[in-house]
Design a protein around this motif. Sequence first.
Motif: not given
Length: 164
Positions: A95-107, A87-93, A36-38, A115-118
Amino acid sequence: MATKKSKKSVIDIGIGVADREEIARGLSMLLADSYSLYLMTHNFHWNVKGPMFNTLHVMFMAQYTEQWNALDLIAERIRALDFPAPGTYREFQKLSSIKEVAGVPKAVEMIRLLVAAQEATARTARSVLPIADKANDQPTLDLLTQRLDVHEKTAWMLRSMLEE
Protein backbone atom coordinates in the motif's frame (compact mmCIF):
# COMPACT_ATOMS: atom_id res chain seq x y z
CA MET A 1 -25.16 -26.52 24.08
CA ALA A 2 -26.05 -24.28 21.17
CA THR A 3 -23.82 -21.39 20.33
CA LYS A 4 -25.20 -18.07 19.25
CA LYS A 5 -23.89 -16.59 16.06
CA SER A 6 -22.87 -13.03 16.70
CA LYS A 7 -24.68 -10.45 14.65
CA LYS A 8 -22.60 -7.82 12.97
CA SER A 9 -23.81 -4.47 14.15
CA VAL A 10 -25.04 -2.05 11.54
CA ILE A 11 -23.05 1.15 11.25
CA ASP A 12 -25.32 4.18 10.87
CA ILE A 13 -23.12 7.26 11.23
CA GLY A 14 -24.48 9.13 8.22
CA ILE A 15 -21.81 7.89 5.80
CA GLY A 16 -22.79 5.10 3.42
CA VAL A 17 -20.83 1.89 3.20
CA ALA A 18 -19.34 2.67 -0.24
CA ASP A 19 -18.04 6.04 0.96
CA ARG A 20 -16.73 4.52 4.20
CA GLU A 21 -14.93 1.84 2.19
CA GLU A 22 -13.33 4.39 -0.14
CA ILE A 23 -12.21 6.54 2.80
CA ALA A 24 -10.86 3.48 4.63
CA ARG A 25 -8.91 2.47 1.53
CA GLY A 26 -7.31 5.92 1.35
CA LEU A 27 -6.60 5.93 5.08
CA SER A 28 -5.00 2.48 4.72
CA MET A 29 -2.58 3.93 2.18
CA LEU A 30 -1.88 6.80 4.58
CA LEU A 31 -1.29 4.31 7.39
CA ALA A 32 1.14 2.37 5.19
CA ASP A 33 3.03 5.54 4.21
CA SER A 34 3.05 6.69 7.83
CA TYR A 35 4.41 3.36 9.07
CA SER A 36 7.07 3.33 6.34
CA LEU A 37 8.05 6.88 7.26
CA TYR A 38 8.14 5.94 10.97
CA LEU A 39 10.43 2.98 10.28
CA MET A 40 12.73 5.00 8.02
CA THR A 41 13.02 7.79 10.58
CA HIS A 42 13.69 5.38 13.45
CA ASN A 43 16.33 3.56 11.37
CA PHE A 44 18.05 6.86 10.60
CA HIS A 45 17.91 7.84 14.30
CA TRP A 46 19.78 4.64 15.17
CA ASN A 47 22.34 4.91 12.38
CA VAL A 48 23.09 8.60 11.81
CA LYS A 49 26.68 9.72 12.31
CA GLY A 50 28.91 12.65 11.45
CA PRO A 51 29.14 16.30 12.47
CA MET A 52 25.33 16.68 12.69
CA PHE A 53 24.93 13.53 14.81
CA ASN A 54 23.44 15.06 17.94
CA THR A 55 21.11 17.46 16.11
CA LEU A 56 19.79 14.76 13.78
CA HIS A 57 19.65 12.03 16.43
CA VAL A 58 17.44 14.20 18.65
CA MET A 59 15.38 15.56 15.73
CA PHE A 60 14.75 12.10 14.30
CA MET A 61 13.64 10.83 17.72
CA ALA A 62 11.07 13.63 18.01
CA GLN A 63 9.86 12.88 14.49
CA TYR A 64 9.53 9.10 14.86
CA THR A 65 7.81 9.51 18.24
CA GLU A 66 5.24 11.85 16.70
CA GLN A 67 4.83 9.47 13.78
CA TRP A 68 4.37 6.46 16.09
CA ASN A 69 1.54 8.20 17.93
CA ALA A 70 -0.15 9.13 14.65
CA LEU A 71 -0.30 5.49 13.53
CA ASP A 72 -2.88 4.70 16.18
CA LEU A 73 -5.07 7.66 15.24
CA ILE A 74 -5.13 6.64 11.59
CA ALA A 75 -5.77 2.95 12.32
CA GLU A 76 -8.51 3.76 14.82
CA ARG A 77 -10.26 5.99 12.28
CA ILE A 78 -10.24 3.10 9.81
CA ARG A 79 -11.76 0.88 12.51
CA ALA A 80 -14.37 3.52 13.40
CA LEU A 81 -15.45 3.35 9.74
CA ASP A 82 -15.88 -0.41 10.30
CA PHE A 83 -13.01 -1.70 8.17
CA PRO A 84 -9.92 -3.63 9.22
CA ALA A 85 -6.73 -1.61 9.46
CA PRO A 86 -3.74 -3.09 7.64
CA GLY A 87 -1.11 -4.23 10.09
CA THR A 88 1.53 -6.36 8.41
CA TYR A 89 4.75 -5.49 6.63
CA ARG A 90 3.38 -7.21 3.52
CA GLU A 91 0.25 -5.05 3.51
CA PHE A 92 2.23 -1.89 4.23
CA GLN A 93 4.71 -2.64 1.46
CA LYS A 94 1.86 -3.19 -1.00
CA LEU A 95 0.00 0.00 0.00
CA SER A 96 2.89 2.41 0.63
CA SER A 97 4.22 4.90 -1.89
CA ILE A 98 7.48 5.07 0.11
CA LYS A 99 10.16 2.61 -0.90
CA GLU A 100 12.47 0.98 1.63
CA VAL A 101 15.99 2.42 1.84
CA ALA A 102 18.82 -0.08 1.42
CA GLY A 103 21.95 0.29 3.51
CA VAL A 104 22.87 3.26 5.68
CA PRO A 105 22.98 6.56 3.79
CA LYS A 106 25.15 9.50 4.82
CA ALA A 107 23.46 12.05 7.11
CA VAL A 108 22.66 14.57 4.35
CA GLU A 109 21.16 11.80 2.19
CA MET A 110 19.05 10.72 5.19
CA ILE A 111 17.64 14.24 5.31
CA ARG A 112 16.88 14.20 1.56
CA LEU A 113 15.18 10.82 1.83
CA LEU A 114 13.09 11.99 4.77
CA VAL A 115 12.02 15.14 2.92
CA ALA A 116 10.82 12.96 0.04
CA ALA A 117 9.04 10.55 2.42
CA GLN A 118 7.37 13.38 4.35
CA GLU A 119 6.18 14.91 1.07
CA ALA A 120 4.93 11.54 -0.19
CA THR A 121 2.95 11.04 3.01
CA ALA A 122 1.49 14.54 2.66
CA ARG A 123 0.45 13.77 -0.94
CA THR A 124 -1.26 10.58 0.21
CA ALA A 125 -3.12 12.43 2.97
CA ARG A 126 -4.13 15.17 0.53
CA SER A 127 -5.47 12.57 -1.95
CA VAL A 128 -8.02 11.39 0.66
CA LEU A 129 -9.33 14.89 1.42
CA PRO A 130 -11.80 15.13 -1.51
CA ILE A 131 -13.14 11.64 -0.76
CA ALA A 132 -13.76 12.50 2.90
CA ASP A 133 -15.14 15.92 1.96
CA LYS A 134 -17.62 14.42 -0.53
CA ALA A 135 -18.85 12.07 2.21
CA ASN A 136 -19.10 14.91 4.75
CA ASP A 137 -16.69 13.01 7.03
CA GLN A 138 -15.42 15.72 9.38
CA PRO A 139 -13.43 13.45 11.72
CA THR A 140 -11.39 12.13 8.79
CA LEU A 141 -11.00 15.66 7.37
CA ASP A 142 -9.73 16.83 10.76
CA LEU A 143 -7.27 13.93 11.00
CA LEU A 144 -6.01 14.55 7.46
CA THR A 145 -5.60 18.28 8.08
CA GLN A 146 -3.57 17.58 11.21
CA ARG A 147 -1.37 15.05 9.39
CA LEU A 148 -0.82 17.45 6.47
CA ASP A 149 0.26 20.17 8.88
CA VAL A 150 2.82 17.86 10.52
CA HIS A 151 4.24 16.42 7.29
CA GLU A 152 4.47 19.74 5.46
CA LYS A 153 6.09 21.47 8.45
CA THR A 154 8.54 18.60 9.01
CA ALA A 155 9.48 18.53 5.31
CA TRP A 156 10.12 22.29 5.43
CA MET A 157 12.33 21.97 8.52
CA LEU A 158 14.32 19.13 6.99
CA ARG A 159 14.68 20.98 3.65
CA SER A 160 15.99 23.99 5.56
CA MET A 161 18.88 21.86 6.81
CA LEU A 162 19.92 21.16 3.21
CA GLU A 163 20.40 24.81 2.24
CA GLU A 164 23.91 26.24 2.11
